[in-house]
Design an enzyme around this catalytic site. Structure first.
Site, PDB file in Angstrom:
ATOM      1  N   CYS A 330     -23.519 -75.387   0.957  1.00  0.00           N
ATOM      2  CA  CYS A 330     -23.728 -75.294   2.403  1.00  0.00           C
ATOM      3  C   CYS A 330     -23.440 -73.874   2.907  1.00  0.00           C
ATOM      4  O   CYS A 330     -24.162 -72.949   2.589  1.00  0.00           O
ATOM      5  CB  CYS A 330     -22.893 -76.353   3.121  1.00  0.00           C
ATOM      6  SG  CYS A 330     -23.437 -76.669   4.817  1.00  0.00           S
ATOM      7  N   HIS A 443     -23.840 -81.553   0.396  1.00  0.00           N
ATOM      8  CA  HIS A 443     -22.441 -81.956   0.227  1.00  0.00           C
ATOM      9  C   HIS A 443     -22.406 -83.244  -0.594  1.00  0.00           C
ATOM     10  O   HIS A 443     -23.292 -84.090  -0.485  1.00  0.00           O
ATOM     11  CB  HIS A 443     -21.784 -82.226   1.585  1.00  0.00           C
ATOM     12  CG  HIS A 443     -21.497 -81.004   2.384  1.00  0.00           C
ATOM     13  ND1 HIS A 443     -20.488 -80.120   2.076  1.00  0.00           N
ATOM     14  CD2 HIS A 443     -22.100 -80.515   3.499  1.00  0.00           C
ATOM     15  CE1 HIS A 443     -20.468 -79.142   2.966  1.00  0.00           C
ATOM     16  NE2 HIS A 443     -21.435 -79.353   3.837  1.00  0.00           N
TER      17      HIS A 443
END
Length: 507
Positions: A330, A443
């Site tokens: 991310c 994630h």
């Protein structure tokens, strides 16, 4: 309406989240439909529900313990600090706006309607709702607009158990002091005390418990031992960053960024045989390792500046020259790129900053936040060194406010095939030509057993080590840990009394 039980603490990090999870699993084991609830959570560790809505990771963990799907109703307000003075306010799973502490304090009365509606919804769908407080109920400067401790308990007429942490010392004073600062009607709502994180001989503690009961006129309903359970817990963040895995053949270093988010991404790696996982904290060097991971962050530009300020960028460049594996998740993926642009000054006063330049990627920070559960497939044309990862299916979630664009001939890492249950085909991430550097927005990618096994074996092969044949199923592992947690707490607390207390407050 459902039975209610609220867990409040004398301070932050006394173990409220874990005890709520324990009660959720105990009530589930006893045959009840149960749901967790926390009206307001402040955390950088979040979770995306099936609807693509964002809640605190702790409430998702507690929902797992309860055996139910996480829902935005369980955490209507999530505060995600973006600096020392500002937080992003997430209301019912969606970004509302950024606010200073003073602005939010004035805004809180407008949130009561949402809190009550979401609690009532859970109460209508379940037999028991277990409510978690935040910090301490004795913050007397905040009491007039409290929506998460005694204000919450009064709103829904819930009995309260007060938790004190004996591991840090001063537990008797913290319990007595908390009760002293509460109003009489608030003290009357506290139906018992729990001593948490006890180590040692209980017989030595018993005289102190009797004296405490005589002083505060509250019954100690249990002494919970310090528990060696491996469950995602927000309050365990600081301890986790300074904890070291046992020695292993493979060493993975995760950069502990100032605004690190979703640090639970890396817990599955610590459970892999032969893997040593450690965090690189402020003032520490990366040192010798096999894999460097740059994690997600709530403030990508600020944390990139911090990383450069700590001169960790120089170490990462050295790792690259040595042929080590470098991974970005991310915000970490954005940091690995060539440039991050913030034309709207959403994250900082800096409109543009050079990234580490290890991936041919440009990121633009935008107002719109992406929050989705996803399914993806690792691409089938990865460099040969990563060939064991080709075509592996993974699941996870996205939480980011920027969009990244691949420049030049850099190849995507995976193809997202589903977002929030809808079929799509979108490229994700980027990978270097030699396969030693890659980034992804996914994630939870390390919770996918096959992906983790093959990635670790790739690293092992690069060191001339034999492959590992199997690793634990992380979901099954967590289920066993929830049962272990419930067993310990059930044996430590007067559960008959807890049920009696809840019945007395029945609507």
């Amino acid at each position: 309406m459902a039975l209610k039980l609220m867990i409040q603490g004398t301070a932050s990090s006394v173990g409220k989240s874990l005890l709520v999870a324990a009660f959720c699993r105990i009530f589930k084991q006893d045959g009840y439909r149960v749901a967790p609830f926390k009206s307001q959570n402040m955390a950088l560790n979040s979770y995306i529900t099936d609807e693509g809505l964002e809640i605190g990771r702790a409430q998702a963990m507690q929902a797992e313990a309860a055996g139910v799907k996480p829902s935005y109703h369980m955490n209507p307000i999530l505060l995600k600090p973006s600096s020392d003075k500002k937080s992003q306010v997430v209301l019912r799973g969606k970004v509302y706006k950024n606010m200073s502490a003073a602005e939010y304090h004035q805004f809180k009365p407008q949130l009561l309607k949402f809190i009550k509606e979401d609690f009532d919804f859970l109460a209508s769908q379940n037999d028991i709702v277990v409510i978690e407080g935040a910090g301490s109920p004795a913050e007397i400067n905040l009491r007039d607009r409290d929506v998460v401790n005694m204000g919450m308990a009064e709103m829904v007429n819930a009995p309260v158990l007060l938790v004190g942490d004996i591991d840090k010392g001063g537990v008797f004073a913290s319990i007595a002091g908390t009760l002293l600062l509460l109003k009489e009607n608030e003290r009357n709502r506290i139906e018992g005390v729990l001593i948490n994180k006890f180590r040692g001989d209980i017989e030595i503690l018993k005289p102190g418990l009797e004296m405490l009961e005589n002083i505060v006129h509250k019954k100690v309903l249990g002494v919970v031992p310090y528990m060696d359970v491996h469950i995602d817990e927000e309050d365990g963040a600081t301890e986790r960053f300074y904890r070291r895995s046992t020695e292993g053949d493979i060493e993975i270093a995760v950069i502990n960024l100032p605004h690190i988010s979703n640090f639970t991404d890396f817990e599955p790696l610590a459970k892999v045989p032969g893997v040593k996982l450690r965090y690189v904290n402020k003032g520490e060097r990366i040192g010798d390792c096999d894999v460097v991971i740059i994690p997600g962050t709530k403030n990508t530009i600020g944390d990139l500046q911090a990383l450069k300020g700590y001169r960790l960028d120089k170490e990462i460049f050295e790792m690259r020259k040595k042929g080590k594996f470098i991974v970005g998740i991310c915000g970490g993926y954005q940091i690995l790129g060539k440039v991050i642009k913030d034309p709207g000054r959403i994250e900082s006063t800096t409109s543009e900053i050079e990234g580490l330049g290890l991936l041919d990627v440009e990121t633009v920070i935008e107002n719109e936040k992406t929050t989705t559960q996803i399914k993806a497939v690792i691409r089938n044309n990865l460099p040969s060194i990563l060939s064991p990862l080709r075509n592996i299916a993974v699941e996870g979630y996205e939480i980011h406010m920027g969009k990244s664009r691949i420049l030049g001939d850099c190849q995507p890492f995976s193809v997202i095939t589903h977002r929030n249950g809808e079929k799509i085909e979108v490229y994700d991430g980027c990978i270097s030509d030699d396969g030693k550097v890659f980034g992804t927005y996914i994630h939870g990618i390390f919770e996918n057993r096959e992906f983790v096994r093959e990635f670790i074996n790739i690293v092992r092969k690069s060191k001339g080590l034999s492959p590992i044949e199997e690793i634990i199923d992380y979901k099954e592992f967590k289920e066993r840990e929830y049962d272990k947690l419930a067993d310990i707490v059930r044996k430590s607390i007067d559960m008959k009394k807890v049920y009696e207390i809840m019945e007395r407050y029945k609507d």
